[in-house]
Design a protein around this motif. Structure first.
Motif, PDB file in Angstrom:
ATOM      1  N   UNK A  13       0.764  -1.242  -0.063  1.00  0.00           N
ATOM      2  CA  UNK A  13       0.092   0.091  -0.037  1.00  0.00           C
ATOM      3  C   UNK A  13       1.026   1.409  -0.067  1.00  0.00           C
ATOM      4  N   UNK A  14       1.960   1.376   0.826  1.00  0.00           N
ATOM      5  CA  UNK A  14       2.786   2.320   0.812  1.00  0.00           C
ATOM      6  C   UNK A  14       3.527   2.469  -0.542  1.00  0.00           C
ATOM      7  N   UNK A  15       3.845   1.543  -1.125  1.00  0.00           N
ATOM      8  CA  UNK A  15       4.391   1.741  -2.581  1.00  0.00           C
ATOM      9  C   UNK A  15       3.520   2.413  -3.480  1.00  0.00           C
ATOM     10  N   UNK A  16       2.215   1.727  -3.532  1.00  0.00           N
ATOM     11  CA  UNK A  16       1.253   2.362  -4.573  1.00  0.00           C
ATOM     12  C   UNK A  16       1.019   3.739  -4.238  1.00  0.00           C
ATOM     13  N   UNK A  17       0.922   4.182  -2.932  1.00  0.00           N
ATOM     14  CA  UNK A  17       0.928   5.440  -2.313  1.00  0.00           C
ATOM     15  C   UNK A  17       1.925   6.516  -3.165  1.00  0.00           C
ATOM     16  N   UNK A  18       3.113   5.876  -2.918  1.00  0.00           N
ATOM     17  CA  UNK A  18       4.444   6.689  -3.333  1.00  0.00           C
ATOM     18  C   UNK A  18       4.339   6.802  -5.157  1.00  0.00           C
TER      19      UNK A  18
END
Length: 300
Positions: A13-18
């Protein structure tokens, strides 16, 4: 690789957000490198031709050959007259892209530009390198060593007056092949002491000035030598409390995970001894083309 990375869910989820934030970013230079990549993907014929042109054009001195390159790699410019007219524009575009990475011809100019950027962008980090590595003689190595020492001194003055948390923001990247003419596996047992002595001198200067120093990445056959010297520096008692010691690692190497495990083990021993953490910078593709060629020559 999937096994080594472990479960995806904790960081997906953090990778998608970035990724979404990066894709939504607007502004910046018209010829931003990532924008050029998106318009001309290097794995497509047009992108491959464009990047070959970008590599070849600055190295070609005479005007006739530069025009010939444009006619070869840019189909709409096959006409001689059009290629002549487009040549100055192509040169400006290449310099605009290169200027995002090469900040200046002298450390003073590059540093002044970096500090202006740092004032606008608190998260910006700068590592200063010297292009054209590879000492061929002892005089070359001595001259390069002197340039690194001068760069460290200049950065130290700036770190003391203009930057907050300087060891996190300013640093010098040192290529070992530039400070010794015999940095190779065959000569290494004989020259290791000289190389380590020169590195210790540069590290002492960097730690005293309050800046970082990174041993830069080079060809894969030199990696074991690089790791050996870095381990000696990481465990050196004079540098245990210096948070600026770092290593650049080629992310495309097949043995990258094993390499990172070795560096992590060095860092754990250092911290267990009461020392500071080590810095690691992953490099996406430096030396990629040269190493592919070398592997082909060796039949690998």
């Amino acid at each position: 690789m999937r096994t080594a990375l472990g479960p995806i869910a904790p960081w997906r989820s953090r990778a998608d957000e970035l990724a979404r934030a990066l894709a939504a970013t607007s502004g910046g230079p018209i010829l931003d490198v990532q924008r050029v990549f998106s318009l001309l993907p290097p794995d497509r014929p047009a992108g491959e031709a464009a990047f070959r042109l970008v590599e070849a054009l600055p190295r070609t001195m005479d005007r006739a050959s530069r025009i010939a390159l444009l006619r070869e790699y840019v189909p709409p410019l096959r006409n001689l007259v059009l290629a002549r007219v487009a040549l100055p524009v192509a040169g400006l575009a290449i310099r605009a892209i290169g200027g995002q990475f090469v900040y200046g011809q002298r450390i003073e100019d590059a540093l002044a530009r970096a500090l202006r950027t740092a004032a606008r962008e608190p998260r910006a980090r700068f590592s200063f390198d010297m292009l054209g590595e590879g000492a061929r003689t002892a005089d070359d190595a001595a001259r390069n060593f002197s340039k690194y020492a001068g760069a460290i001194e200049a950065l130290g003055r700036a770190a003391g007056t203009a930057c907050r948390e300087p060891q996190d923001r300013l640093g010098v990247s040192v290529k070992l092949s530039s400070i010794h003419a015999r940095y190779d596996a065959q000569s290494y047992p004989l020259v290791r002491g000289e190389l380590l002595g020169r590195l210790i001198a540069l590290c002492r200067a960097g730690s005293a000035c309050g800046i970082g120093l990174t041993i830069d990445a080079e060809e894969s056959e030199r990696l074991p030598l690089q790791l050996d010297l870095f381990a000696a520096l990481a465990s050196h008692p004079d540098f245990l409390q210096w948070p600026g010691l770092g290593l650049a690692v080629q992310a495309y190497h097949r043995e990258i995970l094993e390499t990172l495990e070795r560096i992590a083990a060095m860092a754990r021993r250092r911290v267990d001894s009461g020392g500071k953490a080590l810095c690691v910078r992953l490099v996406k593709g430096a030396y990629w083309d040269a190493e592919v060629r070398r592997a082909q020559e060796l039949g690998l």
